[in-house]
Design a protein around this motif. Structure first.
Motif, PDB file in Angstrom:
ATOM      1  N   ILE A 192      10.889  14.958   0.581  1.00  0.00           N
ATOM      2  CA  ILE A 192      11.560  16.227   0.294  1.00  0.00           C
ATOM      3  C   ILE A 192      12.197  16.712   1.585  1.00  0.00           C
ATOM      4  CG2 ILE A 192      11.278  18.629  -0.386  1.00  0.00           C
ATOM      5  CD1 ILE A 192       8.880  17.841  -2.011  1.00  0.00           C
ATOM      6  N   ASN A 194      14.279  19.909   3.088  1.00  0.00           N
ATOM      7  CA  ASN A 194      14.535  21.265   2.612  1.00  0.00           C
ATOM      8  C   ASN A 194      15.920  21.749   2.996  1.00  0.00           C
ATOM      9  OD1 ASN A 194      14.476  22.201   5.210  1.00  0.00           O
ATOM     10  ND2 ASN A 194      12.603  23.384   4.979  1.00  0.00           N
ATOM     11  N   ARG A 195      16.166  22.972   2.640  1.00  0.00           N
ATOM     12  CA  ARG A 195      17.488  23.566   2.807  1.00  0.00           C
ATOM     13  C   ARG A 195      18.001  23.475   4.247  1.00  0.00           C
ATOM     14  NH1 ARG A 195      16.706  27.931  -1.227  1.00  0.00           N
ATOM     15  NH2 ARG A 195      16.886  26.150  -2.586  1.00  0.00           N
ATOM     16  N   ASP A 196      17.094  23.545   5.194  1.00  0.00           N
ATOM     17  CA  ASP A 196      17.522  23.508   6.595  1.00  0.00           C
ATOM     18  C   ASP A 196      17.587  22.091   7.143  1.00  0.00           C
ATOM     19  OD1 ASP A 196      17.327  26.256   6.343  1.00  0.00           O
ATOM     20  OD2 ASP A 196      15.193  26.202   6.867  1.00  0.00           O
ATOM     21  N   GLN A 311      22.339  17.922 -10.358  1.00  0.00           N
ATOM     22  CA  GLN A 311      22.643  18.677 -11.563  1.00  0.00           C
ATOM     23  C   GLN A 311      23.388  19.928 -11.149  1.00  0.00           C
ATOM     24  OE1 GLN A 311      21.218  18.352 -15.091  1.00  0.00           O
ATOM     25  NE2 GLN A 311      22.888  19.823 -15.314  1.00  0.00           N
ATOM     26  N   ARG A 363      29.647  34.399  -6.126  1.00  0.00           N
ATOM     27  CA  ARG A 363      29.038  33.348  -5.309  1.00  0.00           C
ATOM     28  C   ARG A 363      28.021  32.567  -6.130  1.00  0.00           C
ATOM     29  NH1 ARG A 363      26.068  35.533  -0.829  1.00  0.00           N
ATOM     30  NH2 ARG A 363      26.093  37.572  -1.812  1.00  0.00           N
ATOM     31  N   HIS A 365      24.442  31.278  -6.864  1.00  0.00           N
ATOM     32  CA  HIS A 365      23.094  31.748  -6.518  1.00  0.00           C
ATOM     33  C   HIS A 365      22.046  30.664  -6.606  1.00  0.00           C
ATOM     34  CE1 HIS A 365      24.106  35.846  -5.918  1.00  0.00           C
ATOM     35  NE2 HIS A 365      24.705  35.924  -7.097  1.00  0.00           N
ATOM     36  N   VAL A 366      22.266  29.726  -7.503  1.00  0.00           N
ATOM     37  CA  VAL A 366      21.297  28.637  -7.601  1.00  0.00           C
ATOM     38  C   VAL A 366      21.931  27.373  -7.039  1.00  0.00           C
ATOM     39  CG1 VAL A 366      19.900  29.492  -9.470  1.00  0.00           C
ATOM     40  CG2 VAL A 366      22.018  28.342  -9.988  1.00  0.00           C
ATOM     41  N   PHE A 367      21.140  26.637  -6.287  1.00  0.00           N
ATOM     42  CA  PHE A 367      21.699  25.485  -5.621  1.00  0.00           C
ATOM     43  C   PHE A 367      21.063  24.203  -6.151  1.00  0.00           C
ATOM     44  CE2 PHE A 367      21.874  29.107  -2.777  1.00  0.00           C
ATOM     45  CZ  PHE A 367      23.236  29.179  -2.579  1.00  0.00           C
ATOM     46  N   ARG A 371      19.108  14.149  -5.683  1.00  0.00           N
ATOM     47  CA  ARG A 371      18.131  13.068  -5.738  1.00  0.00           C
ATOM     48  C   ARG A 371      18.772  11.776  -5.258  1.00  0.00           C
ATOM     49  NH1 ARG A 371      17.230  13.830 -11.280  1.00  0.00           N
ATOM     50  NH2 ARG A 371      18.706  15.510 -10.913  1.00  0.00           N
ATOM     51  N   GLU A 412      14.193  13.775  -2.618  1.00  0.00           N
ATOM     52  CA  GLU A 412      15.139  14.836  -2.931  1.00  0.00           C
ATOM     53  C   GLU A 412      15.534  15.672  -1.722  1.00  0.00           C
ATOM     54  OE1 GLU A 412      12.948  16.881  -6.032  1.00  0.00           O
ATOM     55  OE2 GLU A 412      13.080  18.730  -4.898  1.00  0.00           O
ATOM     56  N   ARG A 414      17.283  19.226  -0.796  1.00  0.00           N
ATOM     57  CA  ARG A 414      17.669  20.505  -1.401  1.00  0.00           C
ATOM     58  C   ARG A 414      18.835  21.128  -0.646  1.00  0.00           C
ATOM     59  NH1 ARG A 414      11.596  22.360  -1.301  1.00  0.00           N
ATOM     60  NH2 ARG A 414      10.779  21.083  -2.977  1.00  0.00           N
TER      61      ARG A 414
END
Lengths: 415, 635
Positions: A192, A194-196, A311, A363, A365-367, A371, A412, A414
């Protein structure tokens, strides 16, 4: 104790029904099951244990085929699920794949198998090697044989020797002209990011698969150069526990053919072989997306079958995506698939494009989560190395082969 | 994907054609019945296949029973098997015709081939016709003494089947004693295992009426017998091992040495590839050490790794069941798993009931050192596409905040949620901030600054609205426009559909009034008037109560409505510890997956006819219906 097993096709048809005890389970339970599936959707289909008004149901789904077992008594859930998994494995092994047609064509064999695998609701023989001796698989060779000899029985003539031997996974009288044993290390990397861009979790789940064709009852020992990196191991019943406890050596009498000797986990890996860097910026109803893929650590081996899947959020109306390498497909359910295969030498693959958002939405909101799939042949990324494979009595001709493969598991990124 | 509902009911359209084809089959079978021509077996086989496939689709082919039996005289084993299958399926509804099969089945029971002997015996005992049991006793007796273990394996189960058809026949033939002999002496472990299975069932059934059976049942748990099984456990098949382990759980060792002996003996079972064996072993370990606190903790450590591996290695179905067990353990001993929190991170494509379990575990294992990372992870889920999970993860952040002493970082996160401008995120975060303030009043300053910026128009969910109103009332001295917001909310009284929100509004206006009387007076008047006219009984009563209280004495009213508050130290948990212990006792059973002790879902008394189907509705969302361990609502 299981009371009944149903095998259902994807269209809801009962392809097979095997009553296991005197108390018959009515088929209406399947109708109830499908009603629930229809009303509750896929999340229901994925639940392995379900309470119906009359029975407790275990279900597993393989290749669109649903295996459903019913019970009315409290029992270990894993026993029901594991058993169904075995049934599915044995069937797909026997029928060389699972689908509706192949089960319908061979339903007699399926009945025969179930008859040997479970009696009165309690699992009996699930070892594929023994089943093979009791019921011959419907392969081309046996079909040919039946045409030529006119003997069309697919039953073993004799009872398997192994049912009486103390090595239940192997028969005693196996003969090969060429003795071969292949050991494969197959690893799956779960990660995994993450966003950063920080690697939060990276683990490898690995299996040692052995394919053995050796005459007689061979005693094998297999050792690793660095067994200490494995965190938790589980073994095929053939592995003796003591040598592993004391010296970390696998000592075993293998079943004939392909089997999973052991599985292990390697925790806390520090790096991944490739990087995927998504960037999403959105403003005034449109959204820019940019994904870069590249090799992070050169393992010296070719990485292939690279894919990136994501997705799109439901608030995205349309997407215009292009890539400088590989093919991008956007499916009607807003799933995007970018297949890269191999990374070219001269440039880093990049996907870019714009997403059009629903009106009124400024904008995003969900990102999405990306995968990533990949495959590396010839290397086990955990660093696990096989040391040597020995036979106590080495037959005249013996070929030993080793291979390694790493592929992505749940990997994954993110955004 | 969606299956048409009609196909699985019964063969609706194919029924008429099915009927004529069945008569067709009947005549064809009849022709073949007496034939001795070469190749007749092949044509029979095709016909049998057709019959069985009709049977499988659900067409009633019981009418060809007689012809099938007539055709059963064959040496072809596949034909035999199909015939056995057919007979087993229809014998019960055709007890008279079933008599016809006895003859050939009994003959097959004496066949040279042990496989045919076994199969015939299995079918014979599966006929399930009460008045035919007399024909079963002889073959079963012979089968139990057969020199081939395959036949003995079948015969033992046959005895059990007989027991279920006719208890007296089984007992009168003295089968339990024969089984007991085999149990202790047979070389084949599968025979032993089947004997164990059969005897457990038989003696359990008899124990209520017979003292002997009770004694026999207790003898299964005697030390020599348990050790006899344990010493051979590796020879048993994996399923039989589960059976043995299940028996060992009930065994009470005499002293701690014995406990350690058993655990040493079984330790390698934890590395078995079959998850059912691993879980059964884990159960033995946990139960043996219940009274030894230190060792019990070590057991958690020991079984942790195998369980975590099962979760990541198995199919999704297996991993869910294992995860449910892990969930139970994590809830009992979170500190054991505190270093493994990364295992409970959710993957994007996991089904939401798995994610939900994982979120609960993440909440439980969070400790001083991991809180920051876990909360960071949870915050990523808040932007998840899956809205229920986004909500759950915000709640999880809140729960962690309520567990921890150092909430500095978490409060910041929660306040960030409020700024995300997504209505459901705002709603969940508001509820949390409210709970947080009840526990940590010292944070009020920071929180109120942010909450004050939220426009009440953007909050629609009753729970969130109530939380916001509660904060407006409670901290009205810190929020300059609190009275005016409350006033505008009061003006829209009629549009507010939730009684909960109206109740909170009443109280909040009261509180605000005591702190800032001149600004609130108007709102209070309006609120009390609207409350008195409210059709909801509770709202009406509370408004009336406040009104009379104010009339009686304003200082008393202030003491009642706005007393000095103590910070809440622990919020009530919804599932009692007794229930949790019961579930733990039933480790490795369905109760764990349902998160309910079995008496709640297997006992008829505990569930009305309708209650059960209600539970099913909630099963869709997750496994548990009663665990959203949310905070008790503030009044």
């Amino acid at each position: 104790m299981l009371q009944c097993i149903f095998i259902l096709s994807d269209s809801g048809e009962v392809m097979l029904e095997k009553q296991l005890i005197g108390h018959k389970v009515d088929r209406s339970i399947c109708a109830w099951f499908w009603d629930q599936v229809i009303s509750q959707g896929d999340s229901f289909k994925q639940q392995s244990v379900i309470a119906s008004p009359t029975h407790y149901l275990f279900q597993i789904v393989r290749e669109g085929i649903t295996f459903l077992a019913c019970t009315q008594l409290e029992m270990p859930p894993l026993m029901g699920i594991e058993f169904l998994c075995r049934v599915a494995d044995v069937l797909s092994d026997y029928l060389e794949g699972l689908n509706e047609d192949v089960i319908k064509d061979n339903f007699v064999i399926v009945y025969e198998l179930l008859d040997e695998m479970i009696d009165n609701g309690f699992p009996l023989t699930t070892e594929p090697n023994i089943l093979r001796e009791m019921i011959a698989p419907p392969n081309i060779v046996s079909k040919m044989l039946s045409v030529v000899t006119g003997n069309s029985s697919n039953m073993g003539v004799t009872l398997p020797g192994a049912t009486a031997s103390c090595v239940p996974w192997r028969t005693t009288d196996i003969k090969y002209a060429n003795n071969e044993v292949y050991v494969d290390l197959v690893e799956e990397m779960d990660a995994i990011i993450n966003r950063d861009g920080v690697l939060v979790k990276c683990e490898i789940y690995g299996e040692v698969q052995v394919n053995s064709h050796i005459t007689g009852v061979p005693e094998l020992t297999l050792s690793f150069a660095n067994p200490s990196i494995m965190d938790d191991v589980s073994f095929h019943p053939c592995v003796r526990f003591r040598p592993w406890e004391s010296h970390h050596i696998l000592s075993f009498v293998p079943p004939d053919g392909l089997f999973k000797l052991m599985s292990y986990r390697v925790k806390k890996l520090k790096t991944t072989p490739i990087y995927v860097k998504p960037q999403i910026t959105s403003d005034a109803g449109t959204c820019r997306i940019n994904v870069m893929v590249g090799i992070r650590n050169d393992t010296g081996k070719m990485i292939d079958s690279i894919t990136v899947q994501f997705q799109l959020p439901s608030c995205v109306l349309s997407a215009d995506l292009t890539a400088n390498h590989g093919a991008v497909t956007v499916f009607s359910n807003k799933m995007c698939n970018w297949s890269i295969d191999r990374i070219p030498k001269d440039r880093a693959p990049a996907l870019s494009g714009t997403l059009l958002l629903e009106t009124g939405l400024e904008r995003l909101h969900v990102f999405p989560s990306f995968r990533v799939g990949f495959r590396i042949q010839g290397v086990a990324l955990s660093g696990l190395q096989l040391d040597k494979l020995d036979l106590r009595v080495v037959p005249s001709r013996l070929y030993r082969g080793f291979r390694a493969l790493t592929r992505s598991g749940l990997y994954e990124v993110r955004s | 994907m969606a299956p048409p509902a009609q196909t699985n009911r019964s063969p609706s359209p194919s029924q008429p054609s099915g009927k004529s084809e069945v008569t067709d089959l009947k005549s064809q079978l009849r022709q073949l019945a007496g034939s001795r021509l070469p190749g007749v077996d092949d044509s029979k086989r095709e016909l049998f296949k057709k019959v069985i496939s009709y049977m499988t689709i659900g067409i009633d082919v019981s009418s060809v029973f007689g012809e099938m039996v007539m055709c059963s005289a064959t040496s072809d084993i596949v034909l035999k098997k199909m015939c056995y299958l057919y007979v087993g399926n229809y014998a019960k509804v055709n007890p008279d015709l079933a008599l016809l099969t006895i003859n050939f089945l009994q003959r097959d029971c004496k066949d040279e081939d042990p496989m045919i002997r076994g199969l015939a015996l299995r079918s014979l005992s599966s006929l399930n016709v009460a008045n035919l049991v007399e024909y079963l006793v002889g073959p079963l007796n012979a089968g139990l003494k057969d020199n081939n273990s395959y036949v003995r394996i079948v015969a033992v189960i046959g005895v059990l089947k007989l027991y279920h058809i006719s208890v007296t026949t089984c007992i009168d033939a003295d089968f339990p004693a024969v089984l007991k002999h085999l149990l202790l002496n047979d070389q084949d472990t599968q025979v032993v295992a089947n004997c164990l299975l059969a005897l457990q069932e038989i003696w359990n059934g008899e124990a209520s009426t017979s003292g002997d059976a009770m004694k026999e049942r207790e003898a299964l748990l005697s030390k020599p017998f348990i050790y006899y099984l344990l010493n051979r456990i590796k020879e048993f098949s994996e399923w039989a091992q589960c059976l043995v382990l299940d028996l060992v759980v009930k065994y009470v060792p005499a002293d701690s040495n014995e406990i350690f002996d058993i655990m040493n003996l079984l330790e390698d079972r934890l590395q078995h590839a079959n998850g059912a064996v691993v879980l059964a072993t884990a159960k033995v370990f946990l139960h043996l050490t219940l009274s030894m606190t230190d060792v019990h903790q070590q057991v958690y450590e020991r079984i942790k790794a195998p369980l975590l591996t099962l979760v990541s290695s198995g199919s999704p179905e297996q991993s869910y069941a294992v995860l449910s067990h892990l969930h139970l353990l994590v809830m009992r001993a979170p500190y054991v798993f505190s270093a493994d929190y990364k295992h409970f991170y959710c993957q994007y494509n996991e089904p939401s009931y798995v994610k939900k379990l994982k979120l609960e575990m993440l909440t439980a294992v969070a400790n001083e050192s991991s809180t920051y990372e876990i909360v960071t992870e949870l915050c990523e889920y808040a932007a998840n596409v899956d809205i229920p999970i986004a909500r759950e993860s915000i709640r999880a952040v809140g729960k962690i905040a309520l567990q921890q002493y150092d909430v500095n970082a978490i409060v910041d996160r929660l306040l960030q949620f409020l700024e995300m401008e997504k209505d459901y995120v705002t709603a969940e975060a508001l509820v949390l901030v409210k709970d947080l303030l009840r526990k940590y009043p010292q944070w009020s300053h920071d929180c109120i600054a942010v909450v004050g910026n939220i426009s009440s128009q953007n909050v629609q969910e009753p729970k969130a609205k109530a939380a916001l109103i509660w904060m407006l009332g409670e901290y009205s001295q810190d929020m300059s426009d609190a009275p005016y917001i409350l006033e505008s909310l009061t003006e829209n009284w009629d549009e507010e559909h939730s009684a909960e929100v109206r109740l909170h509004l009443l109280t909040a206006v009261m509180k605000c009034f005591f702190k800032r009387p001149p600004e609130t007076q108007k709102a209070l008047g309006a609120a009390l008037a609207a409350g008195l006219a409210d059709f909801h009984q509770d709202v009406h009563d509370r408004a009336l109560f406040y009104y009379r209280l104010l009339q009686h004495n304003v200082t008393v009213a202030e003491r009642v409505v706005n007393p000095p508050k103590q910070a809440v130290s622990v919020f009530a948990d919804t599932q009692s510890s007794e229930v949790k212990d019961r579930i733990f006792d039933e480790f490795n059973s369905l109760s764990v997956v349902y998160q309910k002790p079995s008496y709640m879902f297997t006992d008829k008394e505990h569930r009305g006819p309708f209650e059960f189907s209600d539970e099913l509705g909630s099963l869709a969302i997750g496994t548990e219906s009663d665990v959203p361990a949310h905070v008790v609502e503030a009044k």
